[in-house]
Motif scaffolding. Structure first.
Motif, PDB file in Angstrom:
ATOM      1  N   VAL A 187      -8.025  12.849  -8.246  1.00 61.44           N
ATOM      2  CA  VAL A 187      -7.138  11.735  -8.586  1.00 61.44           C
ATOM      3  C   VAL A 187      -7.195  11.311 -10.049  1.00 61.44           C
ATOM      4  O   VAL A 187      -6.182  10.903 -10.620  1.00 61.44           O
ATOM      5  CB  VAL A 187      -7.408  10.504  -7.690  1.00 61.44           C
ATOM      6  N   SER A 190     -10.924   5.352  -2.870  1.00 65.43           N
ATOM      7  CA  SER A 190     -10.101   5.017  -1.710  1.00 65.43           C
ATOM      8  C   SER A 190      -8.620   5.001  -2.084  1.00 65.43           C
ATOM      9  O   SER A 190      -8.247   4.567  -3.169  1.00 65.43           O
ATOM     10  CB  SER A 190     -10.491   3.646  -1.150  1.00 65.43           C
ATOM     11  N   LYS A 191      -7.794   5.459  -1.169  1.00 69.48           N
ATOM     12  CA  LYS A 191      -6.348   5.428  -1.366  1.00 69.48           C
ATOM     13  C   LYS A 191      -5.844   4.039  -0.978  1.00 69.48           C
ATOM     14  O   LYS A 191      -5.332   3.825   0.117  1.00 69.48           O
ATOM     15  CB  LYS A 191      -5.676   6.504  -0.524  1.00 69.48           C
ATOM     16  N   GLN A 192      -6.007   3.097  -1.886  1.00 67.83           N
ATOM     17  CA  GLN A 192      -5.595   1.726  -1.610  1.00 67.83           C
ATOM     18  C   GLN A 192      -5.159   1.058  -2.908  1.00 67.83           C
ATOM     19  O   GLN A 192      -5.427   1.549  -4.007  1.00 67.83           O
ATOM     20  CB  GLN A 192      -6.743   0.943  -0.981  1.00 67.83           C
ATOM     21  N   SER A 247      -0.351   6.299  -5.510  1.00 67.39           N
ATOM     22  CA  SER A 247      -0.663   6.158  -4.082  1.00 67.39           C
ATOM     23  C   SER A 247      -1.855   6.998  -3.644  1.00 67.39           C
ATOM     24  O   SER A 247      -2.435   6.764  -2.585  1.00 67.39           O
ATOM     25  CB  SER A 247       0.559   6.531  -3.230  1.00 67.39           C
ATOM     26  N   ASP A 248      -2.256   7.987  -4.467  1.00 72.09           N
ATOM     27  CA  ASP A 248      -3.445   8.789  -4.156  1.00 72.09           C
ATOM     28  C   ASP A 248      -4.740   8.061  -4.501  1.00 72.09           C
ATOM     29  O   ASP A 248      -5.829   8.544  -4.172  1.00 72.09           O
ATOM     30  CB  ASP A 248      -3.400  10.122  -4.909  1.00 72.09           C
ATOM     31  N   GLY A 249      -4.641   6.922  -5.199  1.00 75.94           N
ATOM     32  CA  GLY A 249      -5.833   6.141  -5.534  1.00 75.94           C
ATOM     33  C   GLY A 249      -6.179   6.095  -7.004  1.00 75.94           C
ATOM     34  O   GLY A 249      -7.197   5.510  -7.371  1.00 75.94           O
ATOM     35  N   SER A 272      -7.571   0.314  -5.878  1.00 78.18           N
ATOM     36  CA  SER A 272      -7.969   1.423  -6.746  1.00 78.18           C
ATOM     37  C   SER A 272      -7.050   1.566  -7.950  1.00 78.18           C
ATOM     38  O   SER A 272      -7.420   2.191  -8.948  1.00 78.18           O
ATOM     39  CB  SER A 272      -7.975   2.736  -5.954  1.00 78.18           C
ATOM     40  N   SER A 273      -5.854   1.002  -7.868  1.00 81.49           N
ATOM     41  CA  SER A 273      -4.877   1.167  -8.943  1.00 81.49           C
ATOM     42  C   SER A 273      -5.027   0.139 -10.052  1.00 81.49           C
ATOM     43  O   SER A 273      -4.338   0.222 -11.075  1.00 81.49           O
ATOM     44  CB  SER A 273      -3.457   1.094  -8.372  1.00 81.49           C
ATOM     45  N   ASP A 277      -8.991  12.173   0.793  1.00 83.34           N
ATOM     46  CA  ASP A 277      -8.419  13.443   1.246  1.00 83.34           C
ATOM     47  C   ASP A 277      -8.975  14.631   0.479  1.00 83.34           C
ATOM     48  O   ASP A 277      -8.489  15.753   0.643  1.00 83.34           O
ATOM     49  CB  ASP A 277      -6.889  13.414   1.089  1.00 83.34           C
ATOM     50  N   SER A 311      -0.010  15.257  -5.415  1.00 84.51           N
ATOM     51  CA  SER A 311      -1.447  15.440  -5.202  1.00 84.51           C
ATOM     52  C   SER A 311      -1.917  16.757  -5.809  1.00 84.51           C
ATOM     53  O   SER A 311      -1.185  17.753  -5.816  1.00 84.51           O
ATOM     54  CB  SER A 311      -1.763  15.413  -3.709  1.00 84.51           C
ATOM     55  N   ASN A 357     -10.397  11.634  -3.945  1.00 85.18           N
ATOM     56  CA  ASN A 357     -10.113  10.563  -2.990  1.00 85.18           C
ATOM     57  C   ASN A 357     -10.551  10.961  -1.591  1.00 85.18           C
ATOM     58  O   ASN A 357     -11.192  12.004  -1.393  1.00 85.18           O
ATOM     59  CB  ASN A 357      -8.635  10.163  -3.043  1.00 85.18           C
TER      60      ASN A 357
END
Length: 276
Positions: free
Chosen positions: A178, A138-140, A199-201, A143-144, A174, A227, A172
């Motif tokens: 990632v 998930s791009k959230q 920010s891509d996850g 995830s980081s 999209d 990306s 991710n």
């Protein structure tokens, strides 16, 4: 041998079945590398750990200073009798409650595994990867950071083993690439080095930060965070994975495309130079 809330003990059964890390994955962790009794990049690990605790709303103890945690790690390394080690710090919310905890206080466990290698060494064996598409990252913000909920990494590792792969690359929401199962991904295309943005996850990796800093000082190489589509992988000159324990792991094959490793070799040399 472990460090449990400041006490070095041999018994590894200090965690109960009511532990929230066990029940709900309500824990965060850092994996560190110790070389010659020095914790590498510890400031970066420390601030990521503090950030992770804030993100999941854990109460940071007053004594959790950088100096305190580093001394806790080194005392465990000393007790283990090894100058080189892999260290894991796990911080979990204390027992109580169901999804809603009864409080936000924490405990911690530090574990140690001895290693023999005192520098980073580039692997020269074939290293094949493919995409893992059963689940997506998930791009959230969660995830980081490193939480103990690593089910995507676990199932992806099983998939890799079942298909005779050394690793898998994660996608991710999209459908952009990632990271790998165990580290950040870099792609060299001509003179441009690309890595996915946080920010891509992808994980906000400590070694990722070191590599970005090193590459920005190499003349003729442009480094950007953007990306990466799965299609772009097969047009790259090199792909490699980074994490604090391995350093740099070159990818030699993705599907029908085979890659060179010359730039990875240059980076591992510069990385070791930076540690001296």
């Amino acid at each position: 041998m472990i460090n449990y809330n400041g006490q070095i003990v041999n018994d590894e059964t200090v965690l109960t079945t009511s532990n929230r890390g066990f029940l709900y994955g309500d824990a965060v962790f850092e994996t560190c590398k110790v070389i010659n009794k020095k914790v590498l990049f510890f400031e970066d690990h420390y601030f990521r750990l503090m950030s992770s605790m804030r993100i999941v709303r854990m109460k940071i103890p007053m004594n959790f200073t950088l100096e305190f945690l580093e001394s806790e790690i080194l005392s465990l390394v000393e007790s283990n009798g090894t100058p080189n080690a892999r260290i894991r710090i796990t911080v979990y919310r204390n027992d109580g409650g169901f999804y809603l905890p009864t409080g936000n206080s924490v405990s911690y466990v530090i574990t140690v595994n001895s290693t023999e290698i005192s520098t980073y060494v580039l692997g020269n064996q074939p290293y094949e990867v493919d995409l893992y598409k059963d689940f997506y990252v998930s791009k959230q913000l969660l995830s980081s950071i490193k939480t103990t909920n690593r089910m995507i990494n676990i199932t992806g590792s099983i998939f890799a083993q079942e298909n005779d792969l050394n690793n898998c690359l994660l996608l991710n929401d999209d459908k952009n690439v990632v990271e790998a199962l165990n580290g950040n991904l870099f792609m060299l295309n001509n003179s441009t080095l690309i890595t996915p943005p946080v920010s891509d996850g992808c994980l906000n990796g400590v070694m990722r930060k070191q590599i970005l800093s090193i590459v920005k000082k190499i003349e003729g190489i442009v480094v950007i965070e953007q990306s990466i589509s799965a299609f772009e992988l097969q047009k790259a000159d090199e792909l490699f994975i980074t994490n604090v324990i391995t350093g740099i792991q070159p990818i030699t094959k993705y599907r029908k495309k085979e890659y060179t490793t010359a730039f990875s070799q240059l980076l591992i040399e510069k990385l070791n130079e930076s540690l001296v």
